[in-house]
Enzyme design. Structure first.
Site, PDB file in Angstrom:
ATOM      1  CE  LYS A 113      -4.534   0.856   0.489  1.00 33.02           C
ATOM      2  NZ  LYS A 113      -5.628  -0.086   0.210  1.00 33.02           N
TER       3      LYS A 113
HETATM    4  N1  GLU Z   1      -7.345   0.121  -2.978  1.00 34.71           N
HETATM    5  C1  GLU Z   1      -8.140  -1.044  -3.260  1.00 34.71           C
HETATM    6  C2  GLU Z   1      -8.214  -1.939  -2.047  1.00 34.71           C
HETATM    7  O1  GLU Z   1      -8.069  -1.491  -0.922  1.00 34.71           O
HETATM    8  C3  GLU Z   1      -7.705  -1.758  -4.518  1.00 34.71           C
HETATM    9  C4  GLU Z   1      -6.272  -2.190  -4.561  1.00 34.71           C
HETATM   10  C5  GLU Z   1      -5.856  -2.717  -5.918  1.00 34.71           C
HETATM   11  O2  GLU Z   1      -6.649  -2.780  -6.843  1.00 34.71           O
HETATM   12  O3  GLU Z   1      -4.675  -3.065  -6.036  1.00 34.71           O
HETATM   13  O4  GLU Z   1      -8.469  -3.097  -2.149  1.00 34.71           O
END
Ligand code: GLU
Length: 423
Positions: A113
């Site tokens: 993240k």
């Molecule tokens: N931000 C989204 C989540 O928390 C998607 C992450 C992604 O598609 O890599 O799952």
């Protein structure tokens, strides 16, 4: 509590929430539990300085992060968040939830993240672009189509992904569409990606509702957070016959027991970026949202929203976690005792990363699927994953959250063990 020197113990922080979720699953992991500590520390955490020139000629510095929590099952995967409250610890927790989420639905990824501590609404488009490009360049040393693949999260979108893809490609010298997902369609994006997270919330919610004999036709829904996830999920529930009876976002809390008109709601959100000016509903105090009479509650905003005190007041029978980390561990216990079924974030909102995976696969093969194909495949993955998690929860008499962690952690730690410790 964490034994990492760079973590400050805040009882209710997202990282502490995550650690206590891990502690709850360790007894179900048998001999794999010996690798449990792996889950309690990020593999790699990068803090970057992001200086940009503002439109008025002054220079401003922002704090940026990219955390790769675990890469045992594949490259890192996870969004990038722009929010004034972003911290290293928050990004660590969000990256860890991505590890669990990807393993829980069986995607060949680890968890990662990123984030920048910024209020993006206070920046012009040009400033936003400069900040995004500089951030991408700074984290460029650890991301890549086979290393770690960012995507949208809170306050980031397709345009930001386009700038990230372009910056990475300019730095490496060739167009690398697979370095980010959630891109615009003309740049290798996937049909169905924008609404995928909301769709996954709907599909897992529908399956869970069926299991507790809750009829969606006429079911009353309350949604916190009407961003991409909350609004897409609400639309699908309303199409299935449910009534949206309460909405809370950063502009206020509105209720209408007869149901919001979905077309008007979407129009207001598009026009104002918030629900406050929606006409046919009554404005109530923000805290009263947690007392609203409803059948299904969808927290789709930020972490730490459902405290034990709020969990005691909820009227809903089913909670669908569209957001990441909306429930504190004590609140989980309260809801369990009160017979409220919680479909946890790590499965409920996994539809987004699932279609991100489809996008990444399509980018590599340069062959793109129809929206129907995407949705059919997404629905199947979500239904199968929920069934497996449900059966695990019944077998061990544990919550769906602990069951999702059990399924995911087993997959992660088997990979860990099979790869072996290097050197
Ligand atoms: N931000 C989204 C989540 O928390 C998607 C992450 C992604 O598609 O890599 O799952």
């Amino acid at each position: 509590m964490s034994n990492l020197s760079y973590v400050t113990p805040h009882a209710d922080s997202p990282w502490q929430t995550y650690l206590s979720q891990v502690d709850r699953v360790l007894p179900y992991l048998g001999s794999l539990a010996k690798w449990g500590e792996t889950l309690k520390r990020p593999k790699r955490a990068l803090i970057v300085d992001v200086p940009i020139e503002l439109d008025n000629g002054t220079v401003r510095h922002f704090e940026g992060y990219r955390v790769q929590h675990n890469l045992s099952r594949g490259p890192g995967k996870g969004g990038v968040r722009y929010h004034p409250d972003v911290t290293l610890e928050e990004v660590m927790a969000l990256s860890a939830w991505m590890t669990i989420k990807c393993a829980g639905v069986g995607l060949p990824y680890g968890g990662a993240k990123g984030g920048i501590r910024v209020d993006p609404k206070a920046l012009s488009m040009k400033e936003l672009e400069r900040m995004t490009r500089r951030y991408t360049s700074e984290i460029g040393i650890i991301i890549g189509p086979q290393r770690d693949i960012p995507a949208p999260d809170v306050n980031t979108n397709g345009q930001i992904m386009a700038w990230m893809m372009d910056t990475y490609s300019m730095n490496t010298g060739s167009t690398a569409t697979g370095v980010v997902t959630g891109k615009p369609i003309h740049l290798g994006g996937s049909l169905g990606r924008v609404k995928a997270t909301g769709r996954g919330v709907f599909v897992t919610g529908r399956e869970a509702a069926r299991r507790i004999n809750l009829n969606l036709d006429g079911a009353r829904i309350a949604v916190q957070g009407m961003g991409n996830v909350g609004s897409s999920a609400a639309e699908l529930f309303v199409q299935a016959g449910a009534k949206l009876v309460a909405v809370q976002d950063h502009t206020g809390t509105l209720v209408n027991p007869n149901g919001f008109d979905m077309a008007d709601t979407m129009e207001v959100l598009k026009r104002d970026g918030g629900i406050a000016n929606y006409k046919n509903a009554e404005r109530i105090d923000n805290e009263a949202f947690w007392d609203v009479d409803c059948d299904i509650l969808i927290p789709a905003a930020l972490e730490g929203q459902i405290t034990a005190a709020r969990a005691n007041r909820l009227k809903a029978k089913l909670v669908l976690e569209g957001a990441n980390g909306p429930t504190l561990p004590d609140a989980d216990d309260v809801m369990h005792d009160r017979g409220i079924l919680v479909v946890p974030d790590v499965i409920c909102n996994a539809g987004g990363v699932t279609v991100s995976y489809f996008e990444w696969v399509q980018d590599f093969s340069s062959f793109f699927w129809s929206e129907d194909e995407i949705n059919v495949r997404l629905d199947k993955i979500m239904v199968d994953a929920l069934r497996h998690i449900y059966e695990t929860s019944e077998k061990h008499k544990i919550t769906l959250r602990t069951a999702t962690f059990a399924v995911a952690c087993e997959r992660i730690l088997i990979a860990r063990e099979e790869r072996g410790l290097y050197p």
